[in-house]
Design a protein around this motif. Structure first.
Motif, PDB file in Angstrom:
ATOM      1  N   GLY A 168       0.715  -1.318   0.083  1.00 19.83           N
ATOM      2  CA  GLY A 168       0.067   0.104  -0.031  1.00 19.83           C
ATOM      3  C   GLY A 168       0.737   1.258  -0.009  1.00 19.83           C
ATOM      4  O   GLY A 168       0.468   2.141  -0.729  1.00 19.83           O
ATOM      5  N   GLU A 189       2.241   8.223   3.436  1.00 23.78           N
ATOM      6  CA  GLU A 189       0.839   7.612   3.523  1.00 23.78           C
ATOM      7  C   GLU A 189       0.750   6.260   2.777  1.00 23.78           C
ATOM      8  O   GLU A 189       1.980   5.906   2.152  1.00 23.78           O
ATOM      9  N   GLN A 190      -0.389   5.735   2.704  1.00 26.35           N
ATOM     10  CA  GLN A 190      -0.460   4.514   1.778  1.00 26.35           C
ATOM     11  C   GLN A 190      -1.683   4.494   1.193  1.00 26.35           C
ATOM     12  O   GLN A 190      -2.582   5.177   1.654  1.00 26.35           O
ATOM     13  N   ASN A 219      -5.111   2.838   1.132  1.00 22.07           N
ATOM     14  CA  ASN A 219      -5.768   2.009   2.371  1.00 22.07           C
ATOM     15  C   ASN A 219      -6.513   0.786   1.584  1.00 22.07           C
ATOM     16  O   ASN A 219      -7.283   0.957   0.738  1.00 22.07           O
ATOM     17  N   GLN A 220      -6.417  -0.348   2.149  1.00 21.99           N
ATOM     18  CA  GLN A 220      -7.123  -1.487   1.688  1.00 21.99           C
ATOM     19  C   GLN A 220      -8.572  -1.350   1.600  1.00 21.99           C
ATOM     20  O   GLN A 220      -9.347  -1.984   0.541  1.00 21.99           O
ATOM     21  N   THR A 221      -9.077  -0.823   2.579  1.00 19.24           N
ATOM     22  CA  THR A 221     -10.418  -0.632   2.669  1.00 19.24           C
ATOM     23  C   THR A 221     -11.087   0.317   1.978  1.00 19.24           C
ATOM     24  O   THR A 221     -12.167   0.276   1.335  1.00 19.24           O
ATOM     25  N   THR A 222     -10.530   1.725   2.311  1.00 20.74           N
ATOM     26  CA  THR A 222     -11.423   2.706   1.672  1.00 20.74           C
ATOM     27  C   THR A 222     -10.696   3.165   0.274  1.00 20.74           C
ATOM     28  O   THR A 222     -11.304   3.800  -0.493  1.00 20.74           O
ATOM     29  N   TYR A 278      -5.906   7.562  -0.301  1.00 15.46           N
ATOM     30  CA  TYR A 278      -4.701   7.486   0.215  1.00 15.46           C
ATOM     31  C   TYR A 278      -5.056   8.177   1.829  1.00 15.46           C
ATOM     32  O   TYR A 278      -5.877   8.619   1.943  1.00 15.46           O
ATOM     33  N   GLY A 279      -4.209   7.473   2.687  1.00 21.30           N
ATOM     34  CA  GLY A 279      -4.259   7.776   4.160  1.00 21.30           C
ATOM     35  C   GLY A 279      -3.063   7.515   4.668  1.00 21.30           C
ATOM     36  O   GLY A 279      -1.953   7.125   4.358  1.00 21.30           O
ATOM     37  N   LYS A 282       0.006   2.626   8.130  1.00 24.45           N
ATOM     38  CA  LYS A 282      -0.467   1.534   9.285  1.00 24.45           C
ATOM     39  C   LYS A 282       0.363   1.742  10.598  1.00 24.45           C
ATOM     40  O   LYS A 282       1.572   1.877  10.568  1.00 24.45           O
ATOM     41  N   TYR A 296      -5.372  -0.541  -4.367  1.00 22.50           N
ATOM     42  CA  TYR A 296      -4.467  -1.521  -3.947  1.00 22.50           C
ATOM     43  C   TYR A 296      -4.519  -2.962  -4.380  1.00 22.50           C
ATOM     44  O   TYR A 296      -3.253  -3.240  -4.641  1.00 22.50           O
TER      45      TYR A 296
END
Length: 163
Positions: free
Chosen positions: A4, A24-25, A27-30, A33-34, A37, A84
């Motif tokens: 990510g 940042e990375q 996010n697998q769910t959203t 970029y967030g 982890k 992702y």
């Protein structure tokens, strides 16, 4: 880097000639970029950046352009965040088509383990490797790397001197 984090590479945050600041990375769910982890918003970590990696990032940016500095964009709409799941699907496609000679059992997340093994076998302290990889508990995360070292009865290589 985690997958990510690699999907969120941004040319604007090369901190120095030899340091990349991971901020940042994806996010697998959203699928946006967030924050990183296990980090609070705004926190980052600095990792070594080889000359070759820096030149490759700059070459890709010059050749393909960026959107707000991000190297990767959505394949259908460059204005959207890079998905992702696209890393894994491309990896599987490359293996299935046979574009590259990839040994059986090699998975995309294995590159992190390869990096850690090489660092440890070259005498880099486990604390530094853990920090670069974003691991908060190096003994639990890097144990597979350590257990792959030769038995203690033999003269241990530098990666095992701290065990």
């Amino acid at each position: 880097m985690r997958n990510g984090e690699a999907a969120a590479v941004n040319i604007n945050i090369i901190f120095a000639d030899d340091v990349y600041r991971i901020m940042e990375q994806v996010n697998q769910t959203t699928r946006k970029y967030g924050r990183l982890k296990h980090r609070k918003p705004g926190e980052h970590r600095d990792v070594p950046l080889s000359v070759r990696a820096k030149e490759t990032i700059e070459w890709c940016a010059d050749r393909c352009g960026t959107v707000d500095g991000y190297l990767l964009g959505h394949p259908m709409d460059p204005g959207r965040d890079f998905p992702y799941c696209y890393l894994d699907s491309q990896w599987r496609r490359i293996k299935e088509v046979g574009e590259m000679d990839i040994s059986e059992g090699i998975v995309i997340c294995g590159f992190r383990h390869f990096f850690a093994s090489n660092c440890l076998s070259n005498g880099i302290p486990i604390t530094d490797v853990a920090e670069w990889m974003g691991t908060t508990a190096p003994m639990s995360r890097l144990r597979p790397t350590v257990t792959s070292c030769p038995a203690r009865s033999a003269r241990p290589p530098s990666c095992c001197t701290w065990v």
